[in-house]
Enzyme design. Structure first.
Site, PDB file in Angstrom:
ATOM      1  CE  LYS A  29      -2.175  -1.266   4.175  1.00 16.99           C
ATOM      2  NZ  LYS A  29      -1.585  -2.235   4.662  1.00 16.99           N
TER       3      LYS A  29
ATOM      4  NE  ARG B  77      -3.523  -1.192  10.282  1.00 18.16           N
ATOM      5  CZ  ARG B  77      -2.882  -0.956   9.634  1.00 18.16           C
ATOM      6  NH1 ARG B  77      -3.509   0.789   8.519  1.00 18.16           N
ATOM      7  NH2 ARG B  77      -2.321  -1.578   9.539  1.00 18.16           N
TER       8      ARG B  77
ATOM      9  NE  ARG C  95       8.027  -3.345   6.128  1.00 21.84           N
ATOM     10  CZ  ARG C  95       6.149  -2.508   5.664  1.00 21.84           C
ATOM     11  NH1 ARG C  95       5.836  -2.342   4.408  1.00 21.84           N
ATOM     12  NH2 ARG C  95       6.057  -2.837   7.503  1.00 21.84           N
TER      13      ARG C  95
ATOM     14  NE  ARG D  89       6.755  -0.124   9.895  1.00 23.19           N
ATOM     15  CZ  ARG D  89       5.070  -0.135   9.025  1.00 23.19           C
ATOM     16  NH1 ARG D  89       4.344  -0.035   8.279  1.00 23.19           N
ATOM     17  NH2 ARG D  89       4.373  -0.796   9.576  1.00 23.19           N
TER      18      ARG D  89
ATOM     19  NE  ARG E 155       2.310  -4.487  11.194  1.00 24.56           N
ATOM     20  CZ  ARG E 155       3.830  -4.488  10.456  1.00 24.56           C
ATOM     21  NH1 ARG E 155       4.367  -5.242  11.242  1.00 24.56           N
ATOM     22  NH2 ARG E 155       3.583  -3.679   9.218  1.00 24.56           N
TER      23      ARG E 155
HETATM   24  P1  AMP Z   1       1.319   0.843   8.798  1.00 26.31           P
HETATM   25  O1  AMP Z   1       2.479   1.946   8.612  1.00 26.31           O
HETATM   26  O2  AMP Z   1      -0.095   1.462   7.701  1.00 26.31           O
HETATM   27  O3  AMP Z   1       1.666  -0.897   8.494  1.00 26.31           O
HETATM   28  O4  AMP Z   1       0.644   0.677  10.256  1.00 26.31           O
HETATM   29  C1  AMP Z   1       1.709   0.896  11.480  1.00 26.31           C
HETATM   30  C2  AMP Z   1       0.654   0.579  12.981  1.00 26.31           C
HETATM   31  O5  AMP Z   1       0.036   2.017  13.644  1.00 26.31           O
HETATM   32  C3  AMP Z   1      -0.377  -0.650  12.840  1.00 26.31           C
HETATM   33  O6  AMP Z   1       0.153  -1.913  12.461  1.00 26.31           O
HETATM   34  C4  AMP Z   1      -1.008  -0.431  13.298  1.00 26.31           C
HETATM   35  O7  AMP Z   1      -0.943  -0.489  14.872  1.00 26.31           O
HETATM   36  C5  AMP Z   1      -1.470   1.253  13.760  1.00 26.31           C
HETATM   37  N1  AMP Z   1      -1.810   1.763  12.737  1.00 26.31           N
HETATM   38  C6  AMP Z   1      -2.019   2.511  11.321  1.00 26.31           C
HETATM   39  N2  AMP Z   1      -3.142   2.930  10.800  1.00 26.31           N
HETATM   40  C7  AMP Z   1      -4.626   2.736  12.072  1.00 26.31           C
HETATM   41  C8  AMP Z   1      -5.437   2.971  11.958  1.00 26.31           C
HETATM   42  N3  AMP Z   1      -5.992   3.575  11.181  1.00 26.31           N
HETATM   43  N4  AMP Z   1      -6.663   2.109  13.083  1.00 26.31           N
HETATM   44  C9  AMP Z   1      -5.305   1.970  14.087  1.00 26.31           C
HETATM   45  N5  AMP Z   1      -4.432   1.616  14.514  1.00 26.31           N
HETATM   46  C10 AMP Z   1      -3.549   1.710  12.881  1.00 26.31           C
END
Ligand code: AMP
Length: 225
Positions: free
Chosen positions: A22, A97, A136, A170, A181
């Site tokens: 994404k 989400r 990554r 990360r 996740r």
């Molecule tokens: P990402 O960078 O999209 O993989 O997001 C990293 C982490 O941020 C996720 O595993 C969640 O813990 C948190 N996170 C990101 N977006 C959301 C969201 N819309 N609602 C709740 N937690 C989020």
């Protein structure tokens, strides 16, 4: 008519399991069409890095692969959408989400007079996701993403884009957290897929091809040449 001619801007959601691409696709699309890339994950990591009481609370959740609360996220996104750089549109990456976030987003956009153009689900099987995430890393300076196996910099240890030599991984990109996740994705995020399908907004893309192949599919869905 392309979205550029419509004068209404382009408003897209990218969804899919963690590691489906994404963020990568959102960054490519943003460069092509000059709209805003809103990654809630990046917003949360930036808040966590500040080390404030809220930041520490967020960091503890992210490190375990748990979601931030809907309340935290919704306020953050709503404010961000109102900023000037979103006037031509936005790509939402990592939001909504949960089904509740999707419903609140609908109300929020209604009030702002914005219609979503498409929700693009990037589909990748779990086995591939694990390999992608565990390998990554990104440039500390410009954020350009790399992978130990699939996308190495041209010169070892030097970023292709900015020449930076510091990279990071990360904290939540480890096996246990990724498994959590993925469980959270299936339980909490996946229900948004039939929600958008019913609204006629869902478009699915096979995310297992090369970055360029996936990007071409996204472009054709959105009518971008
Ligand atoms: P990402 O960078 O999209 O993989 O997001 C990293 C982490 O941020 C996720 O595993 C969640 O813990 C948190 N996170 C990101 N977006 C959301 C969201 N819309 N609602 C709740 N937690 C989020």
């Amino acid at each position: 008519m392309s979205f550029k001619d419509s004068g209404l801007g382009l408003h897209v959601v990218f969804t899919g399991a963690p590691g489906c691409g994404k963020g990568t696709q959102a960054r490519i699309l943003k460069e092509k069409v000059a709209i805003c890339h809103l990654s809630t994950g990046e917003m949360l990591r930036a808040e966590a890095a500040k080390g404030t009481p809220l930041g520490l609370e967020i960091k503890a959740l992210l490190d375990k692969g748990e979601f931030a609360t809907d309340e935290m996220i919704i306020n953050m996104v709503s404010k961000r959408i109102d900023e000037a750089d979103c006037k031509n549109g936005f790509i939402l990456d990592g939001f909504p989400r949960t089904l509740h976030q999707a419903e609140v987003l609908d109300e929020m956009l209604d009030k702002k007079g914005i219609n979503l153009d498409a929700v693009i689900e990037i589909q990748v099987p779990d086995e591939i996701i694990m390999e992608r995430i565990l390998g990554r890393y990104a440039c500390m300076n410009c954020g350009q993403g790399y992978h130990d196996k699939f996308q190495k910099p041209k010169v070892y240890g030097v970023c292709d884009v900015c020449g930076g030599t510091d990279f990071y991984r990360r904290v939540d990109d480890n096996k246990t957290t990724v498994q959590n996740r993925l469980v959270n994705y299936r339980a909490l995020t996946y229900p948004t897929i039939p929600y958008y399908e019913k609204k006629g907004l869902l478009r699915c893309v096979d995310g297992t091809g090369t970055i360029e192949a996936v990007s071409n599919k996204v472009d054709s869905i959105l009518g971008i040449k």
